[in-house]
Write an enzyme that holds these catalytic residues in place. Sequence first.
Site, PDB file in Angstrom:
ATOM      1  N   CYS A  71       0.799  -1.212   0.106  1.00 18.95           N
ATOM      2  CA  CYS A  71      -0.162   0.138  -0.018  1.00 18.95           C
ATOM      3  C   CYS A  71       0.951   1.180   0.061  1.00 18.95           C
ATOM      4  CB  CYS A  71      -0.700   0.044   1.280  1.00 18.95           C
ATOM      5  SG  CYS A  71      -2.243   1.248   1.162  1.00 18.95           S
ATOM      6  N   ASN A 117      -9.410   3.192   3.126  1.00 21.58           N
ATOM      7  CA  ASN A 117      -8.964   4.611   3.174  1.00 21.58           C
ATOM      8  C   ASN A 117      -8.025   4.996   1.845  1.00 21.58           C
ATOM      9  OD1 ASN A 117      -6.671   3.021   3.590  1.00 21.58           O
ATOM     10  ND2 ASN A 117      -5.704   4.248   5.084  1.00 21.58           N
ATOM     11  N   LEU A 129      -8.332   8.311  -4.949  1.00 22.45           N
ATOM     12  CA  LEU A 129      -7.718   8.873  -5.897  1.00 22.45           C
ATOM     13  C   LEU A 129      -8.141  10.317  -5.985  1.00 22.45           C
ATOM     14  CD1 LEU A 129      -6.341   9.580  -8.675  1.00 22.45           C
ATOM     15  CD2 LEU A 129      -8.243   8.462  -9.927  1.00 22.45           C
ATOM     16  N   GLU A 130      -7.197  11.399  -5.585  1.00 20.27           N
ATOM     17  CA  GLU A 130      -7.861  12.585  -4.925  1.00 20.27           C
ATOM     18  C   GLU A 130      -7.148  13.845  -5.874  1.00 20.27           C
ATOM     19  OE1 GLU A 130      -8.647  13.817  -0.746  1.00 20.27           O
ATOM     20  OE2 GLU A 130      -6.757  14.762  -0.991  1.00 20.27           O
ATOM     21  N   HIS A 146       4.533   1.945   1.629  1.00 19.85           N
ATOM     22  CA  HIS A 146       4.515   2.061   3.128  1.00 19.85           C
ATOM     23  C   HIS A 146       3.856   0.793   3.928  1.00 19.85           C
ATOM     24  CE1 HIS A 146       0.530   4.631   2.490  1.00 19.85           C
ATOM     25  NE2 HIS A 146       0.160   3.387   2.952  1.00 19.85           N
ATOM     26  N   ASN A 147       3.843  -0.217   3.124  1.00 16.28           N
ATOM     27  CA  ASN A 147       3.542  -1.695   3.842  1.00 16.28           C
ATOM     28  C   ASN A 147       4.661  -2.765   3.071  1.00 16.28           C
ATOM     29  OD1 ASN A 147       1.640  -0.554   5.395  1.00 16.28           O
ATOM     30  ND2 ASN A 147      -0.074  -1.991   4.590  1.00 16.28           N
ATOM     31  N   GLY A 170      -3.522  12.888   4.325  1.00 20.38           N
ATOM     32  CA  GLY A 170      -4.473  13.091   5.209  1.00 20.38           C
ATOM     33  C   GLY A 170      -5.842  12.707   5.164  1.00 20.38           C
ATOM     34  N   HIS A 183       3.257   8.003   7.692  1.00 21.25           N
ATOM     35  CA  HIS A 183       2.736   7.696   6.253  1.00 21.25           C
ATOM     36  C   HIS A 183       1.260   8.440   6.195  1.00 21.25           C
ATOM     37  CE1 HIS A 183      -0.154   5.402   8.027  1.00 21.25           C
ATOM     38  NE2 HIS A 183      -0.764   4.787   6.821  1.00 21.25           N
ATOM     39  N   GLY A 184       0.718   8.836   7.135  1.00 25.13           N
ATOM     40  CA  GLY A 184      -0.554   9.540   7.271  1.00 25.13           C
ATOM     41  C   GLY A 184      -0.833  10.351   8.350  1.00 25.13           C
TER      42      GLY A 184
END
Length: 490
Positions: free
Chosen positions: A105, A209, A212-213, A338-339, A388, A413-414
């Site tokens: 992820c 969570n 696509l932003e 980040h995993n 975020g 990571h968040g």
Amino acid sequence: MIQRPEKNPYKINRINDYVWEIPATEKKGMNVPARVYASEKLLKEMDAGVFEQVTNLACMPGIQKYSLAMPDAHWGYGSPVGGVAAFDTETGVISPGVIGFDINCGMRLLTTNLTIKEVRPKIKELVNSLFKTVPTGVGAKGALKLKKNEFIEVMNEGVQWCVDNGYGWKEDVKRIEEHGKIKGANNDMVSDKALERGLIQLGTLGSGNHYLEIQEVRKGAIFDEKTAKAFGITGEGQIVVMVHCGSRGFGHQICTDYVRTFDSAMKKYGITVNDRDLACAPFKSEEGQKYYAAMACAANNAFANRQLIIHNTRKVFSQIFGRTAEEMEMHITYDVAHNIAKVEEHVVDGRKRKLVVHRKGSTRSLGPGHPELIDIYKKTGQPVMVGGSMETGSYLCVGTQKAMDETFGSTMHGSGRTMSRTKAKAEFRGEKLQQDMERRGIYVKAASYSGLAEEAGAAYKNISEVIETMHNAGISKKVVALSPIGNIKG
């Protein structure tokens, strides 16, 4: 999974304003101290389960220096989400639970030369088109139909397969961690069930969570102009795109398969752990090497998954704005996992050693001059994307040498959850949340209202507090703050 404690029973020493340590004497079997990176405020708010899990991590065989929890840490499967642990490659272990079920992820950032004035009038059309083009939600299937032999090539080659087959630009490969391919992948170590699940999911966002932003560079929020420019950020109001997703059901199945394998292997190697969810095997063992090879397959799959999403995003932008992706300068800034577990060199007790570094809900944060960085980031350090909530925005940061010295080159990571998904669904109504966000200038499309409710901003820690903690600690430095204007979620 062990019972989640309500209160932290361990003594915590203040190292400085942003680093706290639980001594190795606090729990029987701890091989190293446990360190938590947090402001005093975040420490007081931190889930008590984090302290239980980070001290369990410190008891694992071959762990080096410290077990670590980042400021966004919260209770997870075996290990906290936001945890980091590094093990000696000769005497240490590898553990699926300390990596996570959604292998690789990660985050990807795409810049453009578009401005908020150009995009705002078309945001609904843009988000609606992306929602149709990028499948979202639980069980979502991709439009790309691959044969088994093609999917095996994806497992082994990662992003290079995508580029070779027309799903990206040549330059994309070098702007991704490890060039979009973790070495050592071996598809023979992947079960038929995992292959079956992964075959139909490339190019999909998934649920939870993941997002696509479409974001804009926030007014007054370019903190380091020189580094921002090197990362492709030219000014306030610039439009960028951020993707957060992983290997989906493919990685989940690989993790599930090997947790079972390692549960039996621990008896064979005489290993005991405080929580069965930390099931592990010696890294050099047959079981350890098989899992690492399968994990690399899932990681490469995740890099390719984000690549296909970006490829389709470029296509949608071209359709909406009547320009090519090249004309809109839709370049990848970077892509980080980040995993993941990776073999890296770090200094321990004054000498360089090969370690298998586990990052679960934590991001690599390499400093300037690191040999793994491509030339354009050698002077600045590595771009670090930090997501975020869909309401509060995200950050682009940069790695530091201090991260290499203290955290095995790792940072947050968040923002990190403060509320379970069940509780969030009980407290928030997805439909109302969607309406409220639109009134605030954030247009969201989601696969379900219940999924939207799970991701309410109030279910997360304050992203700015998390970022400031690691900025002030010197582990990563903030570069730019980004605000959401459009979002698709699973």
